[in-house]
Design a protein around this motif. Structure first.
Motif, PDB file in Angstrom:
ATOM      1  N   LEU A  95       0.847  -1.193   0.000  1.00  0.00           N
ATOM      2  CA  LEU A  95       0.000   0.000   0.000  1.00  0.00           C
ATOM      3  C   LEU A  95       0.877   1.234   0.000  1.00  0.00           C
ATOM      4  O   LEU A  95       1.822   1.333   0.789  1.00  0.00           O
ATOM      5  CB  LEU A  95      -0.902   0.027   1.228  1.00  0.00           C
ATOM      6  N   CYS A  96       0.562   2.190  -0.856  1.00  0.00           N
ATOM      7  CA  CYS A  96       1.319   3.433  -0.926  1.00  0.00           C
ATOM      8  C   CYS A  96       0.359   4.623  -0.922  1.00  0.00           C
ATOM      9  O   CYS A  96      -0.762   4.531  -1.434  1.00  0.00           O
ATOM     10  CB  CYS A  96       2.170   3.481  -2.200  1.00  0.00           C
ATOM     11  N   ARG A  97       0.835   5.718  -0.367  1.00  0.00           N
ATOM     12  CA  ARG A  97       0.039   6.938  -0.385  1.00  0.00           C
ATOM     13  C   ARG A  97       0.164   7.604  -1.754  1.00  0.00           C
ATOM     14  O   ARG A  97       1.163   7.448  -2.457  1.00  0.00           O
ATOM     15  CB  ARG A  97       0.493   7.896   0.711  1.00  0.00           C
ATOM     16  N   LEU A  98      -0.871   8.355  -2.090  1.00  0.00           N
ATOM     17  CA  LEU A  98      -0.893   9.111  -3.337  1.00  0.00           C
ATOM     18  C   LEU A  98      -0.749  10.591  -3.033  1.00  0.00           C
ATOM     19  O   LEU A  98      -1.047  11.049  -1.917  1.00  0.00           O
ATOM     20  CB  LEU A  98      -2.190   8.834  -4.092  1.00  0.00           C
ATOM     21  N   ASP A  99      -0.318  11.356  -4.035  1.00  0.00           N
ATOM     22  CA  ASP A  99      -0.003  12.771  -3.797  1.00  0.00           C
ATOM     23  C   ASP A  99      -1.218  13.686  -3.875  1.00  0.00           C
ATOM     24  O   ASP A  99      -1.086  14.894  -3.757  1.00  0.00           O
ATOM     25  CB  ASP A  99       1.068  13.247  -4.782  1.00  0.00           C
ATOM     26  N   ASP A 100      -2.416  13.146  -4.073  1.00  0.00           N
ATOM     27  CA  ASP A 100      -3.625  13.960  -4.161  1.00  0.00           C
ATOM     28  C   ASP A 100      -4.339  13.925  -2.811  1.00  0.00           C
ATOM     29  O   ASP A 100      -4.925  12.909  -2.432  1.00  0.00           O
ATOM     30  CB  ASP A 100      -4.540  13.417  -5.258  1.00  0.00           C
ATOM     31  N   PRO A 101      -4.327  15.032  -2.047  1.00  0.00           N
ATOM     32  CA  PRO A 101      -4.941  15.027  -0.712  1.00  0.00           C
ATOM     33  C   PRO A 101      -6.457  14.877  -0.738  1.00  0.00           C
ATOM     34  O   PRO A 101      -7.073  14.580   0.283  1.00  0.00           O
ATOM     35  CB  PRO A 101      -4.542  16.386  -0.131  1.00  0.00           C
ATOM     36  N   ALA A 102      -7.065  15.060  -1.916  1.00  0.00           N
ATOM     37  CA  ALA A 102      -8.525  14.924  -2.006  1.00  0.00           C
ATOM     38  C   ALA A 102      -8.958  13.466  -2.094  1.00  0.00           C
ATOM     39  O   ALA A 102     -10.159  13.177  -2.008  1.00  0.00           O
ATOM     40  CB  ALA A 102      -9.051  15.688  -3.217  1.00  0.00           C
ATOM     41  N   LEU A 103      -8.017  12.548  -2.254  1.00  0.00           N
ATOM     42  CA  LEU A 103      -8.367  11.136  -2.344  1.00  0.00           C
ATOM     43  C   LEU A 103      -8.591  10.574  -0.943  1.00  0.00           C
ATOM     44  O   LEU A 103      -7.741   9.904  -0.357  1.00  0.00           O
ATOM     45  CB  LEU A 103      -7.280  10.350  -3.083  1.00  0.00           C
ATOM     46  N   ARG A 104      -9.724  10.871  -0.407  1.00  0.00           N
ATOM     47  CA  ARG A 104     -10.149  10.366   0.890  1.00  0.00           C
ATOM     48  C   ARG A 104     -11.666  10.365   0.916  1.00  0.00           C
ATOM     49  O   ARG A 104     -12.323  11.118   0.203  1.00  0.00           O
ATOM     50  CB  ARG A 104      -9.577  11.182   2.043  1.00  0.00           C
ATOM     51  N   ARG A 105     -12.228   9.507   1.704  1.00  0.00           N
ATOM     52  CA  ARG A 105     -13.674   9.433   1.839  1.00  0.00           C
ATOM     53  C   ARG A 105     -14.058   9.744   3.280  1.00  0.00           C
ATOM     54  O   ARG A 105     -13.227   9.664   4.189  1.00  0.00           O
ATOM     55  CB  ARG A 105     -14.178   8.048   1.438  1.00  0.00           C
ATOM     56  N   THR A 106     -15.332  10.064   3.477  1.00  0.00           N
ATOM     57  CA  THR A 106     -15.839  10.349   4.815  1.00  0.00           C
ATOM     58  C   THR A 106     -16.750   9.211   5.251  1.00  0.00           C
ATOM     59  O   THR A 106     -17.642   8.805   4.501  1.00  0.00           O
ATOM     60  CB  THR A 106     -16.611  11.676   4.845  1.00  0.00           C
ATOM     61  N   ILE A 107     -16.499   8.705   6.447  1.00  0.00           N
ATOM     62  CA  ILE A 107     -17.292   7.613   7.009  1.00  0.00           C
ATOM     63  C   ILE A 107     -18.318   8.202   7.982  1.00  0.00           C
ATOM     64  O   ILE A 107     -17.981   9.072   8.797  1.00  0.00           O
ATOM     65  CB  ILE A 107     -16.397   6.601   7.751  1.00  0.00           C
ATOM     66  N   HIS A 108     -19.541   7.740   7.880  1.00  0.00           N
ATOM     67  CA  HIS A 108     -20.631   8.240   8.724  1.00  0.00           C
ATOM     68  C   HIS A 108     -21.315   7.080   9.439  1.00  0.00           C
ATOM     69  O   HIS A 108     -21.345   5.948   8.925  1.00  0.00           O
ATOM     70  CB  HIS A 108     -21.693   8.955   7.884  1.00  0.00           C
ATOM     71  N   VAL A 109     -21.892   7.386  10.598  1.00  0.00           N
ATOM     72  CA  VAL A 109     -22.842   6.465  11.211  1.00  0.00           C
ATOM     73  C   VAL A 109     -24.232   7.026  10.936  1.00  0.00           C
ATOM     74  O   VAL A 109     -24.472   8.232  11.113  1.00  0.00           O
ATOM     75  CB  VAL A 109     -22.589   6.280  12.720  1.00  0.00           C
ATOM     76  N   ALA A 110     -25.116   6.188  10.432  1.00  0.00           N
ATOM     77  CA  ALA A 110     -26.468   6.601  10.056  1.00  0.00           C
ATOM     78  C   ALA A 110     -27.479   5.932  10.975  1.00  0.00           C
ATOM     79  O   ALA A 110     -27.388   4.730  11.244  1.00  0.00           O
ATOM     80  CB  ALA A 110     -26.750   6.243   8.600  1.00  0.00           C
ATOM     81  N   LEU A 111     -28.446   6.717  11.442  1.00  0.00           N
ATOM     82  CA  LEU A 111     -29.461   6.245  12.381  1.00  0.00           C
ATOM     83  C   LEU A 111     -30.838   6.740  11.956  1.00  0.00           C
ATOM     84  O   LEU A 111     -30.956   7.806  11.334  1.00  0.00           O
ATOM     85  CB  LEU A 111     -29.177   6.760  13.798  1.00  0.00           C
ATOM     86  N   PRO A 112     -31.898   6.007  12.286  1.00  0.00           N
ATOM     87  CA  PRO A 112     -33.252   6.518  12.057  1.00  0.00           C
ATOM     88  C   PRO A 112     -33.523   7.694  12.995  1.00  0.00           C
ATOM     89  O   PRO A 112     -32.763   7.952  13.933  1.00  0.00           O
ATOM     90  CB  PRO A 112     -34.140   5.321  12.379  1.00  0.00           C
ATOM     91  N   ALA A 113     -34.620   8.385  12.726  1.00  0.00           N
ATOM     92  CA  ALA A 113     -34.932   9.592  13.503  1.00  0.00           C
ATOM     93  C   ALA A 113     -35.060   9.304  14.991  1.00  0.00           C
ATOM     94  O   ALA A 113     -34.672  10.118  15.832  1.00  0.00           O
ATOM     95  CB  ALA A 113     -36.211  10.227  12.971  1.00  0.00           C
ATOM     96  N   THR A 114     -35.615   8.144  15.336  1.00  0.00           N
ATOM     97  CA  THR A 114     -35.750   7.758  16.740  1.00  0.00           C
ATOM     98  C   THR A 114     -34.987   6.454  16.952  1.00  0.00           C
ATOM     99  O   THR A 114     -35.564   5.369  16.882  1.00  0.00           O
ATOM    100  CB  THR A 114     -37.227   7.581  17.132  1.00  0.00           C
ATOM    101  N   PRO A 115     -33.695   6.533  17.204  1.00  0.00           N
ATOM    102  CA  PRO A 115     -32.897   5.300  17.313  1.00  0.00           C
ATOM    103  C   PRO A 115     -33.164   4.548  18.602  1.00  0.00           C
ATOM    104  O   PRO A 115     -33.542   5.134  19.622  1.00  0.00           O
ATOM    105  CB  PRO A 115     -31.452   5.802  17.267  1.00  0.00           C
ATOM    106  N   LEU A 116     -32.988   3.236  18.542  1.00  0.00           N
ATOM    107  CA  LEU A 116     -33.077   2.415  19.746  1.00  0.00           C
ATOM    108  C   LEU A 116     -31.922   2.746  20.675  1.00  0.00           C
ATOM    109  O   LEU A 116     -30.841   3.132  20.227  1.00  0.00           O
ATOM    110  CB  LEU A 116     -33.014   0.928  19.379  1.00  0.00           C
TER     111      LEU A 116
END
Length: 300
Positions: free
Chosen positions: A258-279
């Motif tokens: 695995l190697c890093r790339l020189d483009d700093p925009a190559l990243r994703r955002t991870i989210h936790v998703a929940l319903p409006a009224t979570p358990l």
């Protein structure tokens, strides 16, 4: 379809042996009990009780319906208890989902802690792409999901909220024998002649397409492989290179680098998703996921 209250009254009369005593237990008048039992008998197609000089007792038809009524009422009571426990966060089922690489380390790390924290909650896991996970949250078949904005952006779903967990760097996987495998950081333009093993490309804007455009080229070839084991296999065979999220670094085969790339925009955002009224249990797992992202990833 028999009314639940009528079945409950049938059981009470059978146990009390009297319309009057059953009515007293359930706060009904004797006449109200008689009317409701008469309506139930009409629905059942005939008498359910033998009327005796002092009280009543079930006839064969009544005994048959009584057996079913007690089973139904018992199941409903158990369901009510299970729901109460579930909504209190102390048990029941929790349906969770995650995309492929979230299940390499992030989700298992959080669920290991969750098992220790909530041992009475049974987790039912589902793996799928982010769009599918968001749809399942919207229709109520998932209680929590880990989703990302890669490769097409984060979709929305009615009644679903998302909270950022972390940013995940996108690295490039190369075969160990590749000429650039030992480099600390690789210019994306140095890979212009490579084939890319990639599931999503061409049908909509993607991070890889945008990054290649910024570097001044288009990929020579796209090999459409969806599963990570397949991607790793193609790269290990020297048939192409692939973008790999840092979350998946732990699962990388020894034949790859695995190697890093020189483009700093190559990243994703991870989210936790929940319903409006979570358990409550889902809120607990969301907290443990936030703790899990603080666990250092394997070094690149």
């Amino acid at each position: 379809m028999f009314d639940i209250d009528a079945l409950r009254l049938l059981v009470a009369v059978a146990e009390a042996g009297s319309f009057t005593r059953a009515g007293g237990q359930l706060n009904y008048t004797q006449s109200a009990v008689s009317r409701r039992i008469a309506a139930l008998e009409q629905q059942a197609g005939g008498p359910l009780f033998e009327r005796l000089p002092r009280g009543v007792r079930l006839n064969p038809a009544g005994r048959a319906l009584h057996r079913t009524a007690t089973e139904v009422l018992d199941r409903l009571a158990r369901a009510e208890h299970q729901l109460a426990v579930l909504h209190a966060g102390h048990g029941g089922l929790l349906h969770v989902g995650g995309f492929g690489t979230a299940n390499v380390s992030l989700m298992p790390t959080a669920l290991r802690s969750f098992r220790d924290t909530e041992p009475d909650v049974e987790v039912v896991a589902f793996e799928g792409p982010t769009a599918t996970l968001m749809t399942r949250l919207e229709n109520g078949t998932l209680d929590l999901a880990v989703v990302s904005d890669y490769p097409y952006g984060l979709p929305t779903a009615e009644g679903v909220t998302t909270t950022v967990l972390c940013e995940d760097e996108l690295l490039v996987a190369l075969p160990r024998r590749h000429r650039l495998a030992g480099a600390k950081t690789i210019a994306l333009s140095d890979l212009r002649d490579e084939a890319w093993v990639q599931n999503a490309y061409g049908d909509r804007p993607t991070m890889l397409a945008d990054a290649c455009a910024r570097a001044g080229f288009s990929p020579r070839k796209i090999i459409r492989i969806a599963e990570w084991t397949g991607k790793f296999g193609w790269v290990a065979a020297g048939l192409g290179v692939a973008l790999v999220p840092s979350l998946a670094a732990w699962a990388l085969p020894a034949e790859l680098a695995l190697c890093r790339l020189d483009d700093p925009a190559l990243r994703r955002t991870i989210h936790v998703a929940l319903p409006a009224t979570p358990l409550p249990a889902a809120r607990t797992l969301a907290r443990l996921l936030r703790d899990a992202v603080r666990t250092p990833s394997p070094a690149v």
